[in-house]
Design an enzyme around this catalytic site. Structure first.
Site, PDB file in Angstrom:
ATOM      1  N   SER A  13       0.644  -0.923  -0.008  1.00 17.22           N
ATOM      2  CA  SER A  13       0.146   0.045   0.029  1.00 17.22           C
ATOM      3  C   SER A  13       0.772   1.721  -0.062  1.00 17.22           C
ATOM      4  O   SER A  13       1.848   1.533   1.124  1.00 17.22           O
ATOM      5  CB  SER A  13      -1.007  -0.242   0.929  1.00 17.22           C
ATOM      6  OG  SER A  13      -1.284   1.507   1.174  1.00 17.22           O
ATOM      7  N   SER A  21      -0.717   4.420   0.804  1.00 20.75           N
ATOM      8  CA  SER A  21      -1.156   5.081   1.828  1.00 20.75           C
ATOM      9  C   SER A  21      -0.149   4.932   3.334  1.00 20.75           C
ATOM     10  O   SER A  21       0.073   6.456   3.639  1.00 20.75           O
ATOM     11  CB  SER A  21      -2.735   4.338   2.086  1.00 20.75           C
ATOM     12  OG  SER A  21      -3.562   4.720   1.072  1.00 20.75           O
ATOM     13  N   GLY A  37      -1.769   6.971 -11.924  1.00 17.24           N
ATOM     14  CA  GLY A  37      -2.657   7.194 -10.882  1.00 17.24           C
ATOM     15  C   GLY A  37      -1.901   7.774  -9.524  1.00 17.24           C
ATOM     16  O   GLY A  37      -2.773   8.037  -8.670  1.00 17.24           O
ATOM     17  N   GLY A  76     -15.381  -0.583  -7.996  1.00 17.95           N
ATOM     18  CA  GLY A  76     -15.682   0.505  -7.399  1.00 17.95           C
ATOM     19  C   GLY A  76     -14.978   1.654  -7.923  1.00 17.95           C
ATOM     20  O   GLY A  76     -15.359   2.806  -8.183  1.00 17.95           O
ATOM     21  N   ALA A  77     -13.735   1.768  -8.716  1.00 12.80           N
ATOM     22  CA  ALA A  77     -12.622   3.024  -8.899  1.00 12.80           C
ATOM     23  C   ALA A  77     -13.517   3.097 -10.254  1.00 12.80           C
ATOM     24  O   ALA A  77     -13.545   5.071 -10.731  1.00 12.80           O
ATOM     25  CB  ALA A  77     -11.503   2.787  -8.831  1.00 12.80           C
ATOM     26  N   LYS A  84     -14.138  -1.641  -1.849  1.00 16.68           N
ATOM     27  CA  LYS A  84     -15.285  -0.131  -2.395  1.00 16.68           C
ATOM     28  C   LYS A  84     -16.683   0.154  -2.201  1.00 16.68           C
ATOM     29  O   LYS A  84     -17.279   0.917  -1.386  1.00 16.68           O
ATOM     30  CB  LYS A  84     -14.372   1.244  -3.329  1.00 16.68           C
ATOM     31  CG  LYS A  84     -13.273   0.703  -3.055  1.00 16.68           C
ATOM     32  CD  LYS A  84     -12.616   1.796  -4.372  1.00 16.68           C
ATOM     33  CE  LYS A  84     -11.080   2.528  -3.844  1.00 16.68           C
ATOM     34  NZ  LYS A  84     -10.661   2.824  -5.592  1.00 16.68           N
TER      35      LYS A  84
END
Length: 244
Positions: A14, A16, A225, A126-127, A64
């Site tokens: 990840s 994040s 992205g 979801g994206a 998501k």
């Protein structure tokens, strides 16, 4: 200590956690921590809600949409999109937001040219729903492409020179090409790409996916992205702090 984090499946890679660790350090933010909650099934999110001092978390693939039934409320955008990537926990109420749409629009708009009036959206998770929300907001017509044709969608096998020529914005919303499968790419006829095309890949690892490399070889403009991720993360932080 305010606790934040990310839920998803198989997300040790990840972006994040490292991003927020750097943010907390660089901006001298104390009393906050960000961790990864790797869930093998969405039901495990109930344990995340019980984490001490949990104030919010981000949501990534494949949850998501699946996380929505576990929430008490959705923001207007999240409700319209039908996908959540940010959750705020306030007074025990779990509220879902979508900041992917903000990140995508912010990073896409500077690249748009007058010929980018029609888009191909590869994938429908979801994206992709956040991407479609933005395309509709910007007045860009779109065609969804998935593995099998169904109502409102065509299959990769349906793609031909005419479709590629008439859709000069192509957005990969699928996970195809993500590390470590870096030689994979969505199965589109790349030979019909031109310098008029803009290829946008929601993937950020690797920096240049095979999808984007195929575009480079035809002179297309490309975008990965990473900026979208940064912008959606900052918007998440804004939500968590503004409303706490």
């Amino acid at each position: 200590m305010k606790q934040f984090g990310l839920i998803g499946r198989n997300i040790s890679y990840s972006f994040s956690k490292g991003y927020f660790a750097d943010k907390f350090k660089n901006e001298n933010i104390v009393g906050s921590a960000y961790d990864v909650f790797d869930l093998q099934q969405i039901q495990e999110v109930e344990k995340v809600f019980e984490t001490e001092d949990i104030k919010g978390f981000n949501v990534t693939i494949p949850y998501k949409q699946d996380v929505i039934p576990f929430l008490d409320e959705l923001s207007p955008e999240a409700k319209e999109i039908g996908a959540v990537n940010t959750v705020l926990i306030q007074d025990r109420k779990k509220i879902g937001y979508n900041t992917d749409c903000f990140g995508f629009q912010t990073s896409l708009q500077p690249l748009l040219k007058p010929n980018h009036t029609n888009a191909l959206v590869l994938g429908y998770g979801g994206a992709a729903k956040a991407v479609i929300y933005v395309l509709e907001k910007l007045g860009i017509q779109y065609q969804i492409v998935s593995r099998e044709a169904s109502e409102g969608r065509i299959s990769y096998d349906d793609l031909n020179e005419e479709i590629i020529n008439s859709h000069q914005l192509i957005i990969n919303c699928s996970p195809i090409g993500t590390f470590p499968n870096i030689t994979s790419a969505p199965n589109i006829p790349y030979e019909f790409l031109t310098s008029e095309h803009l290829l946008y890949d929601l993937i950020y690892n690797p920096e240049v996916t095979q999808f984007l490399q195929n575009g480079i070889e035809k002179g297309a403009t490309i975008k990965n992205g990473y900026e979208m991720l940064v912008q959606q993360a900052e918007k998440s932080w804004e939500i968590w702090n503004k409303l706490l």
